[in-house]
Design an enzyme around this catalytic site. Structure first.
Site, PDB file in Angstrom:
ATOM      1  N   ASP A 321       0.858  -1.171   0.000  1.00 53.90           N
ATOM      2  CA  ASP A 321       0.000   0.000   0.000  1.00 53.90           C
ATOM      3  C   ASP A 321       0.905   1.234   0.000  1.00 53.90           C
ATOM      4  O   ASP A 321       2.063   1.162   0.437  1.00 53.90           O
ATOM      5  CB  ASP A 321      -0.895  -0.019   1.241  1.00 53.90           C
ATOM      6  N   ASP A 625      -2.882  -1.200   5.652  1.00 50.65           N
ATOM      7  CA  ASP A 625      -3.344  -0.749   6.967  1.00 50.65           C
ATOM      8  C   ASP A 625      -4.851  -0.574   7.062  1.00 50.65           C
ATOM      9  O   ASP A 625      -5.396  -0.477   8.138  1.00 50.65           O
ATOM     10  CB  ASP A 625      -2.667   0.578   7.349  1.00 50.65           C
ATOM     11  N   ASP A 629      -7.623  -3.294   2.656  1.00 50.71           N
ATOM     12  CA  ASP A 629      -6.475  -4.170   2.397  1.00 50.71           C
ATOM     13  C   ASP A 629      -6.663  -5.582   2.953  1.00 50.71           C
ATOM     14  O   ASP A 629      -5.913  -6.493   2.600  1.00 50.71           O
ATOM     15  CB  ASP A 629      -5.195  -3.573   3.022  1.00 50.71           C
TER      16      ASP A 629
END
Length: 676
Positions: A321, A625, A629
């Protein structure tokens, strides 16, 4: 919700009137009787809860190993035959192995709980589709809402989309094919209102929200066995078959050929069986992995599942990410342009310390009067504050305003001095309709000035002059538009700053005071920059044969710019969520290996990318996070969640948690995993 709107329309693309009709409600909401009836049909506005594994489950999981089960079987047989010493020795080995694994995983769980320490209390469980909800700053959105009214409404959607900056919301319909991050007419369940007020109509509750869809997707994801466990399971199967074959042969030979008694041969076979099983192997593996866990803990890496230690060492691709992992999740001004020059600004985070450079030559901002006035505008036309706590600078308020305060500090201005010198006497707060903020200030020498910041096209339309080294001259709009494009092409958000001298007797501020005759001071470009250590870590991974891919919900331009700054292997090609939707499985497998930057993705896109990479034979680590995700974290060979800013859903889906939210820690952990 099917009894209300059976066709499940794209709420973000519908006009408000059609939404009210589809939900059979009015702008003042449902009657109590209708709300109660819908609650009975649709259910409460809650999501299925996830539970941590209890101590008993964690202990029993230590026996989920074929070699251990074979030893347990051998212990049972020896006990039936009354050979209690042999039974005791085998059980001691088995229990020692299970206890070691149980203790280690328990330490990881306790470390995670100590780091988390907060839970979200979900309210409005009685909410149903058709109810009207009022939103104010600080509220957690209780359901998916189609906005009916919005005034300066900004919502932080990082957990859902990955964007680091709050999204400005409007009531105008969005495009039918808009990704979640572009649905500005919607407020999503679980996101946080950071500014303004709004009124919305509930269009989805519980599992029918975007958050609920992720929860459903997460429950359908199948986790993979780690490479180490697959190897051990294969070895255990081969060894078990071989030992059973040899034992059967010896038993048959002893009884049929040599004529030994069957009970005597049975004892011999059991002894042979137990001796051939490497009962020390599980314990050795557990001890080795536990040592790796302790070494990784020193690198701020918490291991929740012991086999994940070895899997890290086998990783060939890391999908990361962007926000908060590869970047700092802190806005910073990187570009300043005046009518005369273009400057590059350095610095780390919100710390008001850095340099200005023009054409690769560092300059003294204190000696440049235009930079000084632009920095003063950035400082005074601002409602945020910077705080230093234990050596770390944080912002109270809007992240972009915090970045402007940091810029002023780098230019040599101190808020403690400038505020009293130029006290604010009135303001026009920022609003999404007029797209600027203006403040009125008086000095102690009888002067007064207005400072304005806002969208560049809006400020340009309000400006008549531009500040140059030779004074204020007529504005050259054609000169500024290419500069706006230049900064935006670097993935930076552009703001314009302007000023206007007014009569010192003026004590209030009206829209007519700023609609014309402003003096444009310059433009600033803001971005959530990559971590310096992440840039180094990406290069270390590439040198070690590990390819890093960035998957983010942010805009395509921003993602491409960060990819270039990180020196990813192929930062020039970017795929968006819509591009991924247009690919079949074969096309996606090819694209997933070729492309390193993916933007405007949602949870299903991230999951498909991980599966496509695994279909190509890659061992994939996934970092993240947010709730968005979690499905990909669960599916990856190694899921890595952020410990500080990560959501509970992300941590629960992951095998590893980073205590410092730093991508560089993953590179260190991979090195330790290879050592193991």
């Amino acid at each position: 919700m099917n009894d209300v709107a059976p066709n499940s329309p794209s709420w973000h693309a519908l006009p408000v009137e059609e939404v009210l009709i589809a939900l059979k409600t009015a702008s003042d909401g449902l009657t109590s009787a209708e709300a109660t009836a819908r609650l009975g049909r649709i259910g409460r506005n809650i999501l299925p809860g996830s539970r941590r594994r209890g101590p008993l489950i964690r202990f029993l999981r230590q026996f989920n190993n074929l070699l251990i089960l074979v030893l347990v079987g051998a212990a049972a047989l020896t006990a039936l035959m009354g050979h209690w010493v042999d039974t005791g020795v085998i059980l001691v080995v088995v229990l020692a192995n299970a206890t070691l694994g149980f203790v280690q995983e328990g330490r990881a769980e306790r470390a995670l709980e100590a780091m988390d320490g907060r839970r979200l209390a979900v309210s409005a469980e009685e909410l149903v589709p058709g109810d009207i909800v009022v939103l104010e700053a600080g509220d957690r959105v209780p359901a998916d809402l189609r906005l009916l009214r919005a005034r300066n409404l900004q919502i932080q959607e990082a957990a859902l989309t990955g964007e680091s900056v709050a999204v400005e919301k409007r009531t105008d319909p969005a495009g039918a094919g808009a990704e979640i991050g572009d649905r500005v007419s919607m407020a999503f369940s679980g996101t946080l209102v950071t500014a303004g007020q709004g009124v919305g109509i509930s269009v989805g509750t519980g599992v029918n929200t975007e958050l609920g869809k992720i929860t459903t997707l997460l429950s359908e994801v199948q986790t993979l066995t780690t490479p180490l466990l697959r190897q051990i399971a294969g070895f255990a199967r081969l060894l078990t078959i071989a030992v059973l074959s040899v034992a059967a042969t010896v038993f048959a030979f002893g009884t049929l050929v040599r004529g030994y008694a069957m009970d005597e041969m049975f004892i011999v076979v059991i002894g042979l069986f137990v001796a051939a099983i490497p009962e020390g192997l599980p314990a050795i593996l557990t001890i080795t992995l536990a040592i790796g866990v302790q070494r990784m803990a020193a690198r701020n890496v918490i291991i929740r599942r012991l086999p994940a230690v070895e899997t890290l060492g086998a990783v060939s691709i890391i999908c990361s990410d962007k926000t908060g992992t590869l970047t700092r999740n802190e806005m910073a001004v990187r570009t300043v342009t005046t009518a005369d020059r273009l400057y590059q600004v350095s610095g780390v985070g919100y710390e008001p310390r850095g340099t200005f450079a023009c054409d690769s030559h560092e300059i003294e901002p204190e000696a440049d009067p235009i930079i000084q006035e632009l920095a003063r505008a950035a400082l005074l036309c601002n409602d945020a504050a910077l705080r230093q706590t234990e050596g770390t600078w944080t912002v109270e308020g809007d992240p972009m305003e915090g970045a402007l305060l940091s810029l002023a500090g780098k230019a040599g201005l101190d808020p403690a001095n400038e505020g009293p010198r130029y006290p604010r006497t009135d303001l026009i707060p920022f609003d999404a309709q007029h797209r600027y903020m203006a403040t009125l200030h008086h000095d102690h020498q009888g002067g007064a000035a207005i400072y304005v910041k806002g969208a560049p096209e809006r400020i340009l339309a309000m400006s008549r002059y531009q500040r140059t080294a030779f004074g204020d001259v007529l504005l050259d709009v054609h000169k500024w538009n290419p500069r706006i494009d230049l900064i935006a092409d670097q993935g930076q958000r552009v703001l314009a700053l302007a000023t206007k001298v007014v009569d010192s007797r003026k004590s209030n501020l009206a829209f007519t005071d700023v609609d014309s005759d402003l003096v444009l001071l310059g433009l600033v470009g803001l971005i959530d920059p990559p971590r310096e250590e992440a840039i180094v870590a990406v290069q270390d991974c590439r040198a070690a044969g590990i390819r890093v891919k960035m998957i983010t919900g942010d805009h395509k331009g921003t993602a491409a710019a960060i990819g270039r700054q990180l020196n990813l292997e192929n930062p020039s090609e970017v795929l968006t969520g819509n591009d991924i939707d247009a690919l079949d499985e074969s096309g996606l497998r090819d694209a997933a290996m070729r492309v390193d930057v993916f933007a405007r993705t949602n949870p299903s896109h991230k999951l498909r990318l991980v599966e496509a990479l695994q279909a190509n034979g890659a061992i994939v680590a996934m970092t993240g996070d947010g709730v968005n995700d979690a499905p990909a974290l669960k599916r990856a060979d190694v899921g890595v969640a952020m410990g500080r800013k990560g959501t509970e859903a992300a941590k629960e889906a992951a095998q590893i948690v980073l205590a410092d939210d730093n991508f560089a820690s993953i590179a260190h952990a991979v090195r330790e995993g290879r050592t193991v």
